[in-house]
Design a protein around this motif. Structure first.
Motif, mmCIF file in Angstrom:
data_model
loop_
_atom_site.group_PDB
_atom_site.id
_atom_site.type_symbol
_atom_site.label_atom_id
_atom_site.label_comp_id
_atom_site.label_asym_id
_atom_site.label_seq_id
_atom_site.Cartn_x
_atom_site.Cartn_y
_atom_site.Cartn_z
ATOM 1 N N SER A 181 -13.019 -130.959 50.392
ATOM 2 C CA SER A 181 -13.879 -130.952 51.576
ATOM 3 C C SER A 181 -13.770 -132.399 52.433
ATOM 4 C CB SER A 181 -15.368 -130.863 51.015
ATOM 5 O OG SER A 181 -15.596 -131.773 50.167
ATOM 6 N N SER A 182 -13.050 -133.241 52.087
ATOM 7 C CA SER A 182 -12.793 -134.461 52.341
ATOM 8 C C SER A 182 -11.874 -134.370 53.991
ATOM 9 C CB SER A 182 -12.262 -135.499 51.777
ATOM 10 O OG SER A 182 -10.885 -135.275 51.211
ATOM 11 N N GLU A 183 -12.176 -135.169 54.724
ATOM 12 C CA GLU A 183 -11.078 -135.131 55.869
ATOM 13 C C GLU A 183 -9.764 -135.382 55.555
ATOM 14 O OE1 GLU A 183 -12.268 -137.514 59.201
ATOM 15 O OE2 GLU A 183 -14.306 -136.707 59.337
ATOM 16 N N GLU A 184 -9.308 -136.249 54.625
ATOM 17 C CA GLU A 184 -8.215 -136.605 54.088
ATOM 18 C C GLU A 184 -7.550 -135.549 53.274
ATOM 19 O OE1 GLU A 184 -5.886 -139.632 51.129
ATOM 20 O OE2 GLU A 184 -8.223 -139.681 51.048
ATOM 21 N N GLY A 185 -8.376 -134.738 52.589
ATOM 22 C CA GLY A 185 -7.705 -133.637 51.973
ATOM 23 C C GLY A 185 -7.420 -132.318 52.822
ATOM 24 N N ARG A 186 -8.435 -132.152 53.533
ATOM 25 C CA ARG A 186 -8.085 -131.162 54.554
ATOM 26 C C ARG A 186 -6.790 -131.474 55.435
ATOM 27 N NH1 ARG A 186 -11.951 -130.087 57.816
ATOM 28 N NH2 ARG A 186 -13.397 -131.689 57.564
ATOM 29 N N ALA A 187 -6.799 -132.645 55.871
ATOM 30 C CA ALA A 187 -5.692 -132.954 56.846
ATOM 31 C C ALA A 187 -4.350 -132.753 55.899
ATOM 32 C CB ALA A 187 -5.760 -134.699 57.130
ATOM 33 N N GLY A 188 -4.399 -132.954 54.649
ATOM 34 C CA GLY A 188 -3.178 -132.920 53.971
ATOM 35 C C GLY A 188 -2.893 -131.339 53.844
ATOM 36 N N LEU A 189 -4.013 -130.331 53.548
ATOM 37 C CA LEU A 189 -3.624 -128.956 53.713
ATOM 38 C C LEU A 189 -3.350 -128.486 55.073
ATOM 39 C CD1 LEU A 189 -6.525 -127.652 51.400
ATOM 40 C CD2 LEU A 189 -4.122 -128.162 50.786
ATOM 41 N N THR A 190 -3.743 -129.050 56.226
ATOM 42 C CA THR A 190 -3.331 -128.525 57.235
ATOM 43 C C THR A 190 -1.969 -129.003 57.374
ATOM 44 O OG1 THR A 190 -5.500 -129.169 58.418
ATOM 45 C CG2 THR A 190 -3.556 -129.249 59.865
#
Length: 217
Positions: free
Chosen positions: A56-65
């Motif tokens: 749910s973190s911005e960093e984590g979701r950026a990695g998944l993006t």
């Protein structure tokens, strides 16, 4: 508004894959419910050989993006669930699994002894045939299906995501050094910013057969 009276049949019929989401956060209680129901999903030999990583973190979701080639779901959905298959779970200590079954009155000591031996032999056979990953991925996918239906009942939207780079997904969730683990599926979770129409399905006669493939129902 959360709908907590939706039947399973209605959840199956109304669920759609949603690519675009509102920024509203998923209530903590609803997320906990989804995870609890995912754990209840069937699992071969009760190995429970799948894990869920909540991103749910911005960093984590950026990695998944990045891992998904820029798909909008990880960018917009407040939560992405990464379903991880554990092909080698059968080699780990399963005493807690047996303790739960024993405590629930589900398995006797005799059954546990038989089950432990038989399940280990079965998994060893899968290893010999190179099928361990396939079986673990199946278990993870079943859990993901439970999540998608439960989310629909809670008024949440989901999208089962394919088209990702496994190495980049692993890096995003911190398991890039774990060759023993496999990524099964990504599922975005949130409130929909769109209401996709049902594209329809082929008639049952097109892909449901009796006894043999191609035999009319």
């Amino acid at each position: 508004m959360t709908n907590r009276t939706l039947s399973v049949a209605d959840a199956i019929r109304t669920r759609r894959a949603v690519r675009h989401y509102r920024p509203d956060p998923v209530p903590g209680a609803d997320l906990e419910t989804l995870l609890d129901l995912a754990i209840e999903a069937p699992t071969s030999w009760n190995l429970q050989d799948r894990s869920i990583i909540v991103v749910s973190s911005e960093e984590g979701r950026a990695g998944l993006t990045l891992a998904t080639g820029g798909q909008p779901q990880p960018q917009e959905a407040p939560v992405v669930l990464v379903f991880v298959a554990e092909p080698w779970a059968w080699r780990e200590d399963r005493s807690d699994v047996y303790a739960h079954a024993r405590g629930n009155g589900a398995w006797s000591e005799e059954f546990i002894a038989m089950f432990s031996t038989a399940s280990t032999a079965f998994q060893a056979g899968l290893q010999d045939r190179g099928l361990l990953r396939e079986y673990a991925v199946k278990d993870a996918m079943i859990a993901a299906s439970f999540v998608m239906l439960a989310a629909t009942e809670l008024g949440l939207a989901t999208s089962p995501m394919n088209g990702w780079d496994e190495a980049l997904v692993k890096k995003a969730v911190g398991i890039d050094d774990r060759e023993d683990l496999a990524i099964a599926l990504l599922v975005s979770v949130g409130y929909p910013a769109e209401r996709p129409r049902h594209p329809g399905r082929r008639a049952r006669s097109r892909n449901v057969y009796r006894e043999h493939f191609g035999a009319g129902w």
